[in-house]
Scaffold this motif. Structure first.
Motif: not given
Lengths: 480, 464
Positions: B317-320
């Protein structure tokens, strides 16, 4: 140097039925087309990479597809597909035809082998054959150990061996079928050295269109390790590079990237037909000092930049671009040659079936002169002697080009003083060769590492140069 | 985990990935992941009002990474093919397993199991918002845009002497990822772009410049007029350049040039380069590498960015990610392997092609803008150079040494005085980062990065 071999003409099977290709061709080509072809490619490539003492990355790829082209005047339709089913192939032909205005097609053609096929410049055989993965792995491990043994300051070693083999089939609009089978290998070594917290890097590589055994047997691979370590250690002691205009001596071999950037791109047919090159309309004029002759030669056996036939099936040539300082030739694919009323020179190249054809260089080099290389270096009162380079780039319209040193020395009173840090050199393509005042007798070709980018496409190329003196070039150092 | 897409008929390529994983398992893979792609696109080039080329792509491919147990531990290899027939997939699986068996095990290898995957609900929500396969152009519409753009550029001024043409292109790609822990995901993207390049002046005085824009929807592209005027005005302004004196100077990078600084930063905080001691920032974590007023983030979900993504090349999962806050370097970028080695959490930065090593890459990089207009910056520095062109590759990622060919405009007494060309600018990236004096308010997007103008003092110019 490679021993000259008589290579048999390549003869691989077409991966698509002849009837299908005949059908694609005749539906694709409008009656008024000037040219058109199908380009069918099946290629395999393999790569092993070592880092931190381990061969961690083993990878391979298989790519196959067909490109379809229709040429009419200045227009070109190009389509490709990775699928070999009938519908996909017919659709590619239909898309390539989008430039045509009329609905009439050419008469059906029958596909046939061309006569007088050129002598192959390299062996039609996968260069990895006979050198299994285990042998390649052992080679990389041996090179890693050697690098670390050579100097305790070596803290990282990266070694990569790659090979590829492409079977190419070109089918022209008259049904003529031309084949090529292209091997290519490359070995690269890169090291990081550390001393008192300061890190530097050095790299070396080599390759060509020959069997991997040439790299796994003999001392060439070991020589590359010595070279990478030497360059990295040298850079640990590099001083700041002076900034400003000064005379520059270029060493032999890979510094020939100067020719590739400064004049080679500017002499490609597309730019000159369109008038966007600083060399447009300079044919027959002096663009270099007397004594300078530059050729583009795609016919040297087994070299990285060589091709038996280009990607349009034209036999490659030795094209004289500059003769004794006078502009004498452009690099031509078939479309630009037709539009300019010139001859195709065997320089129509494409990265793969998925890319359109562009006029490109093969092996570009300056012929040797008569000066002793040592005299050329000692002619410098204050200047730079540059022997190794990274990449370069050119703006063919303004003629401004750059290339960046990776091994260079500051010279004063004719004596090499100390190594200097990597710096970009900048000049104008239409001026720089007029400032060459000495040409060495020591022509060398590069070790087989060049890759040229144009229009988003990469193709393997070669360069070469004897030692030369350029009386004035701008050196982009940090010491003003 | 798995997800259902809106339209099952479009889901066919994740089926290929699953089929390939099954083939790998049969050949002896303990773990594997596979990525399948399918790209189609069209482009048209117009030069001097005529069609110069029409191109059509129809590409497919599939790649496999498989892990096997060897006497010395877990080893892996990767391979890809464009032959997606059943026999093609089986051949690929056999090839990868054979290669993995000779590969050297790495005790830190991280197989594709148990990554922090997004949930099925997250994937559905993402697909509903982001997935699209049509950017709204057909070949005729693209042709009209290119014709109009080139025509405006050629007629912008009498100084425009030649055209290198206008290109309009549009297309879509579909990507499916599957890993042997049951994670399967597929997404679709489409975009359109328009560009033009023209020449001003003649003979040895020619100057060329270009402009381009890309957007998810053709309707969101900059207008043909805006792109044409940008390219043509830039080419005209470059005419009659001079060199300049060598020496130390302050330079202003306009946004299109300044965005290369983001590239150098990302290259240096790439966790793999840090591990390999090939980065000039390897020892700079948690240190101030920029002045206080610099903030840079990697944002995987931004309305203006073309680099949006829900998960990375390993299904993480990508996050800021706040890379730089108040000038301080907060993190390196890591995939799962690099994270394990560096003792950190993965940052969702794995980027992968069909074959070869997993790389490290960002999503949308945004350099937060300042408050000054570019004109105010020019006025504030007084004397220096506005850089509008950089050429060559003279950047050493290990040492940070920097030396590149440059062109632009001389700044004298707070005003632009004349164009300059044929100079170089040199320094060291560490010093250049620290010597940023000002940032502009002119934040500009270039696909997946956004950059304002920046002013850097203490660069060495080589000219006359």
């Amino acid at each position: 140097m490679p021993t000259p071999l008589i290579h048999p003409t390549p003869d691989s099977e077409l991966p698509i039925a002849i009837e299908t290709l005949q059908s694609v061709l005749s539906h694709m080509l409008p009656a008024q087309a000037d040219d058109g072809d199908l380009y069918i490619e099946h290629g395999v490539s393999e790569s092993l990479a070592l880092e931190e003492g381990r061969v961690k990355h083993v990878s391979a790829s298989t790519h196959q597809g067909m490109g379809a082209r229709v040429i009419k005047g200045e227009s070109a339709g190009h389509a490709y597909t990775d699928r070999f089913d009938h519908a996909a192939l017919m659709q590619a032909g239909k898309s390539a035809r989008a430039i045509a205005e009329s609905s009439q097609s050419i008469a059906p053609v029958s596909i046939h082998q061309g006569e007088n096929r050129p002598r192959a410049l390299y062996q039609a055989m996968n260069p990895a054959d006979g050198v299994d993965f285990m042998l390649r792995k052992l080679l990389l491990e041996e090179l890693d150990a050697l690098a670390r043994k050579l100097d305790p300051r070596v803290v990282q070693v990266f070694a990569n061996v790659s090979s590829s083999f492409s079977n190419i089939h070109i089918i022209r609009m008259d049904g003529r079928h031309i084949q090529d089978a292209r091997p290519l290998v490359r070995l690269n070594i890169s090291v990081v050295v550390e001393q008192n917290g300061k890190r530097e890097t050095g790299s070396a590589g080599g390759g060509g269109r020959f069997s991997l055994t040439r790299l796994t047997e003999g001392d060439e691979a070991k020589r590359l390790v010595h070279e990478a370590v030497r360059l990295a250690l040298l850079n640990l002691d590099a001083h700041d590079t002076p900034a400003g205009n000064m005379p520059v001596v270029l060493g032999p071999g890979w510094p020939g990237i100067l020719l590739h950037e400064a004049i080679g791109h500017g002499l490609e047919g597309d730019f000159n037909r369109k008038g966007s090159s600083v060399f447009s309309d300079k044919m027959g004029q002096r663009i270099a000092a007397k004594g300078i002759t530059v050729v583009d030669d795609g016919t040297i056996p087994e070299r990285r930049g060589s091709l038996t036939v280009d990607d349009e099936g034209t036999t490659t040539n030795r094209t004289v671009l500059i003769e004794d300082g006078i502009l004498t030739g452009y690099l031509m694919d078939r479309q630009n040659a037709r539009l300019m009323g010139m001859k195709a020179t065997g320089n129509g190249r494409r990265e793969s079936y998925a890319h359109p054809v562009l006029p490109r260089m093969t092996n570009t080099f300056m012929l040797a002169g008569h000066d002793d290389p040592n005299d050329i270096i000692s002619s410098l009162d204050r200047g730079i002697y540059a022997v190794n380079f990274g990449g370069g780039q050119v703006d063919i319209t303004s003629g401004k080009f750059v290339f960046t040193t990776s091994e260079a020395y500051y010279v004063e009173n004719g004596k090499i003083q100390y190594p200097v840090k990597g710096a970009t050199l900048i000049g104008s393509g239409h001026e720089v060769l007029q400032k060459v005042s000495m040409i060495g007798s020591d022509l060398q070709l590069d070790p087989g590492v060049g890759t040229c980018g144009k229009g988003g496409q990469s193709v393997p190329v070669g360069v070469g140069l004897p030692t030369i003196r350029i009386d004035e070039l701008t050196v982009g150092g940090t010491e003003a | 985990m798995s997800t259902n897409m809106k339209n099952t008929t479009e889901q066919q390529i994740s089926g290929q990935s699953i089929q390939l994983l099954e083939a790998a398992r049969k050949c002896g893979a303990i773990h594997a992941d596979a990525i399948a792609i399918c790209d189609t696109g069209d482009s048209i080039s117009i030069r001097n009002g005529m069609v110069e080329s029409v191109e059509r792509e129809d590409a497919q491919g599939i790649g496999l990474r498989a892990f096997v147990e060897t006497p010395k531990g877990l080893a892996f290899a990767t391979a890809s093919t464009s032959d997606i027939s059943e026999s093609g997939l089986n051949k690929l699986a056999e090839q990868v397993i054979a290669m993995a068996r000779i590969s050297e095990p790495d005790p830190d290898a991280v197989p594709p199991v148990g990554a922090d995957h997004p949930s099925a609900e997250e994937m559905q929500a993402w697909a509903d918002k982001h997935d699209h396969t049509d950017c709204g152009w057909d070949l005729e519409q693209a042709k009209d845009a290119a014709l109009q753009c080139e025509d405006i550029a050629r007629n912008y001024s009498d100084l425009i002497s030649n055209s290198e043409g206008a290109d309009a292109s549009f297309g879509g790609s579909r990507v499916a990822y599957a890993s042997s822990d049951g994670f399967v995901a597929e997404y679709a993207k489409a975009s359109a772009s328009l560009s033009v390049s023209v020449i001003a002046g003649t003979g040895e005085q020619m100057q060329r410049d270009y402009a381009w824009h890309r957007a998810f929807n053709a309707a969101d592209l900059h207008s043909p007029q805006q792109i044409a005027e940008e390219a043509a005005s830039r080419a005209c302004k470059r005419l009659n350049p001079r060199s300049m004196a060598s020496g130390e100077a302050t330079v202003i990078f306009e946004p299109r040039i300044a965005s290369s600084m983001l590239g150098h930063l990302i290259g240096a905080i790439n966790g793999r380069s840090v591990l390999q001691q090939r980065s000039f920032l390897a020892d700079s974590l948690d240190q101030k590498i920029f002045p206080d007023f610099i903030n840079i983030e990697d944002n995987p979900n931004h309305p203006d960015g073309l680099g949006n993504r829900l998960f990375d090349g390993e299904g993480t999962r990508c996050s800021r990610n706040q890379i730089i806050t108040d000038g301080k370097l907060n993190t390196f970028l890591a995939d799962r392997y690099v994270a394990k080695r560096l003792g950190m959490q993965p940052t969702g930065s794995a980027s992968r092609g069909l074959t070869g090593d997993i790389g490290i890459g960002s999503s949308n990089l945004i350099w937060q803008p300042g408050t000054k207009t570019q004109a105010e910056m020019i006025s504030a520095i007084g004397n220096g150079v506005l850089i509008t062109e950089l050429i060559g590759f003279g950047v050493n990622g290990v040492t940070g040494d920097y030396s590149r060919g440059a062109g632009g405009f001389l700044i004298e007494n707070g005003m632009i005085s004349h164009p300059v060309q044929g100079i170089t600018i040199a320094g060291n990236l560490k010093d250049m980062f620290a010597n940023i004096e000002m940032i502009g308010s002119d934040l500009t997007w270039f696909g997946s990065s956004a950059m304002p103008s920046i002013a850097i003092s203490g660069m060495t110019i080589a000219g006359e």
